[in-house]
Design an enzyme around this catalytic site. Structure first.
Site, short mmCIF file in Angstrom:
data_model
loop_
_atom_site.label_atom_id
_atom_site.label_comp_id
_atom_site.label_asym_id
_atom_site.label_seq_id
_atom_site.Cartn_x
_atom_site.Cartn_y
_atom_site.Cartn_z
N HIS A 48 -25.12 45.53 37.25
CA HIS A 48 -25.20 45.16 35.85
C HIS A 48 -26.25 44.07 35.66
CE1 HIS A 48 -20.86 46.73 34.88
NE2 HIS A 48 -21.69 47.69 35.25
N GLU A 50 -26.02 40.86 34.56
CA GLU A 50 -25.75 39.43 34.78
C GLU A 50 -26.02 38.94 36.20
OE1 GLU A 50 -23.96 41.68 33.26
OE2 GLU A 50 -22.96 40.95 31.46
N CYS A 82 -18.50 40.95 35.49
CA CYS A 82 -19.62 40.04 35.21
C CYS A 82 -19.12 38.76 34.54
CB CYS A 82 -20.66 40.73 34.32
SG CYS A 82 -21.51 42.03 35.19
N ALA A 152 -41.92 66.22 12.00
CA ALA A 152 -43.23 65.82 11.46
C ALA A 152 -43.47 66.73 10.27
CB ALA A 152 -44.31 66.01 12.52
N THR A 194 -39.73 77.52 19.09
CA THR A 194 -40.73 76.45 19.22
C THR A 194 -41.35 76.51 20.62
OG1 THR A 194 -39.46 75.07 17.72
CG2 THR A 194 -41.03 73.93 19.13
N LEU A 202 -43.21 68.64 26.22
CA LEU A 202 -42.09 67.75 25.87
C LEU A 202 -41.88 66.64 26.89
CD1 LEU A 202 -39.48 70.41 24.64
CD2 LEU A 202 -41.16 69.15 23.29
N ARG A 205 -46.05 61.21 27.89
CA ARG A 205 -47.37 61.12 28.52
C ARG A 205 -48.07 59.79 28.21
NH1 ARG A 205 -46.80 66.37 27.01
NH2 ARG A 205 -48.08 66.27 25.15
C1 AOF Z 1 -22.00 44.39 31.84
N1 AOF Z 1 -23.31 44.31 32.12
O1 AOF Z 1 -25.30 45.29 32.46
C2 AOF Z 1 -23.53 46.66 31.84
C3 AOF Z 1 -22.15 46.72 31.49
O2 AOF Z 1 -18.87 51.90 36.20
P1 AOF Z 1 -19.13 50.43 36.10
O3 AOF Z 1 -18.24 49.61 36.94
O4 AOF Z 1 -20.60 50.11 36.29
O5 AOF Z 1 -18.78 49.99 34.61
C4 AOF Z 1 -19.36 50.63 33.50
C5 AOF Z 1 -19.04 49.79 32.27
O6 AOF Z 1 -19.65 48.52 32.40
C6 AOF Z 1 -19.60 50.37 30.98
O7 AOF Z 1 -18.75 51.30 30.40
C7 AOF Z 1 -19.71 49.12 30.15
O8 AOF Z 1 -18.44 48.77 29.67
C8 AOF Z 1 -20.11 48.06 31.16
N2 AOF Z 1 -21.57 47.90 31.21
N3 AOF Z 1 -21.44 45.57 31.48
O9 AOF Z 1 -21.31 43.38 31.92
C9 AOF Z 1 -24.10 45.39 32.14
N4 AOF Z 1 -24.30 47.78 31.87
ZN ZN Z 2 -20.67 43.89 34.38
#
Ligand code: AOF
Ligand code: ZN
Length: 363
Positions: A48, A50, A82, A152, A194, A202, A205
């Protein structure tokens, strides 16, 4: 928080089912506040945001203010909470933009930190942050991907002409913007009409962002795509998923697989691919945001079924279409009369084009 938001955008569309969150730590080391550490959710979703910010700040994390775009997590998932990491580092104050709707976290992250004596500030609004993690929020509340419809159109409201093939409606600046939007979504979706008429790639680039092309999804109920189409022939380089009929011939499915294309057998409804079920299937594959890029019939179906969350309209400043082209194909709505349930929330100028963003009104 603006700096944190910019950092969060860096990994938008690249963190799988986890939201792209950023954390910026600010401390006053004697000469006014400075950024002592920052982090963003890693590619794929972990670690994550933090922990890397705390690691970078080292001893300067003590007494710092943490600006985090989303409430820090409170659960023991694949990484420790976190909120606890911030407490252990001695953070004094935390500013978050929105609470995390994940029920394992919702309010608990804030509570844990408040109980540890950290001052909590929840910012008002958070509209910009919501945009960056729109896919995650839609997935949490609706259990389906966030759908962005991109069109567009000429000033007269046409999206193309039946007789004039691939039409150039938007200018180079808005096309680059479209490539940026592609990079920010998990998937781009078009109909086989399309795909066959325009033979598009798609991909994203933009220089330096070529790696950020999302999954390309083509709806092809009648099995019309061939190896000669770019979406099939370069599927090993840029992933493609074809959504088709369960009755599609095994030769055709073998051709797709031989080219590295994923095939998804879909339910049908009134002779068309059932869109809600298709979105369910994409969601089950971890797709949380889809940009629908064409054509008119597909756009209309998504709107009719009330599956669109936002509409991006580029209005061409230099339309190539003659005003009275009788073969013009028109957008499924008129700019003088916005689709029901949508409100205009942004108007930008890209080169000679105007770009409007309409958002679904939420209760
Ligand atoms: C945070 N900081 O950068 C993010 C968070 O499967 P896990 O353990 O990674 O948990 C996923 C959950 O963590 C996600 O559903 C959301 O609640 C949280 N994401 N939390 O403190 C982060 N990406
Ligand atoms: Zn976290």
């Amino acid at each position: 928080m603006a700096a944190a938001l910019r950092l969060a955008r860096k990994h938008q569309g690249l963190t799988s089912t986890n939201p792209s969150v950023a954390c910026v730590l600010v401390n006053d080391l004697g000469q006014g506040p400075v950024i002592v550490g920052s982090g963003v959710t890693a590619l794929g979703g972990r670690p994550h945001a933090e922990p890397p910010a705390i690691d970078e700040a080292g001893e300067f994390a003590k007494g710092a203010t943490a600006y985090v775009t989303l409430e820090p997590c409170a659960h023991h998932g694949k990484t420790p909470p976190c909120a606890q990491t911030l407490i252990d580092a001695g953070i004094a104050r935390i500013v978050t933009a929105i609470a995390d709707p994940d029920e394992r976290v919702n309010g608990k992250g804030h509570q844990m930190m408040a109980d540890a004596g950290i001052e909590i500030c929840l910012m008002d609004g958070g509209a910009d942050v919501r945009r960056v993690i729109a896919g995650y929020l839609a997935a949490r509340s609706d259990k389906r991907p966030f759908v962005s419809l991109k069109l567009a159109i000429t000033k007269a409201g046409a999206i193309g002409s039946r007789t004039r093939g691939n039409m150039k409606i938007s200018c180079a600046a808005s096309n680059r913007q479209t490539h940026l939007s592609r990079a920010r979504h998990d998937a781009i979706l078009v109909g086989s009409g399309t795909a066959i008429a325009d033979n598009p790639n798609l991909t994203c680039r933009l220089p330096g962002m070529e790696e950020r092309s999302p999954l390309r999804v083509v709806l092809d109920l009648k099995a019309r795509l061939r190896e000669s189409h770019d979406l099939i022939s370069n599927a090993l380089e840029f992933p493609t998923l074809v959504a088709g009929s369960a009755d599609a011939s095994s030769e055709w499915q073998t051709m797709l697989r031989a080219n590295g294309v994923q095939f998804l057998a879909c339910e049908t409804h009134d002779g068309r691919i059932a869109l809600p079920e298709l979105l369910d299937d994409l969601y089950a594959r971890g797709i949380q945001s889809v940009m629908v890029e064409g054509g008119a019939a597909i756009a209309e179906s998504f709107l009719d079924e009330d599956l669109v969350d936002e509409i991006i309209v580029h209005i061409g400043g230099e339309p190539e279409l003659p005003e009275n082209d009788t073969c013009a194909v028109f957008a499924p709505f008129n700019m003088n009369e916005l689709p029901r349930g949508f409100e205009l929330c942004q108007s930008l100028q890209f080169g000679v084009d105007q770009s409007l963003r309409l958002q679904r009104k939420r209760p």
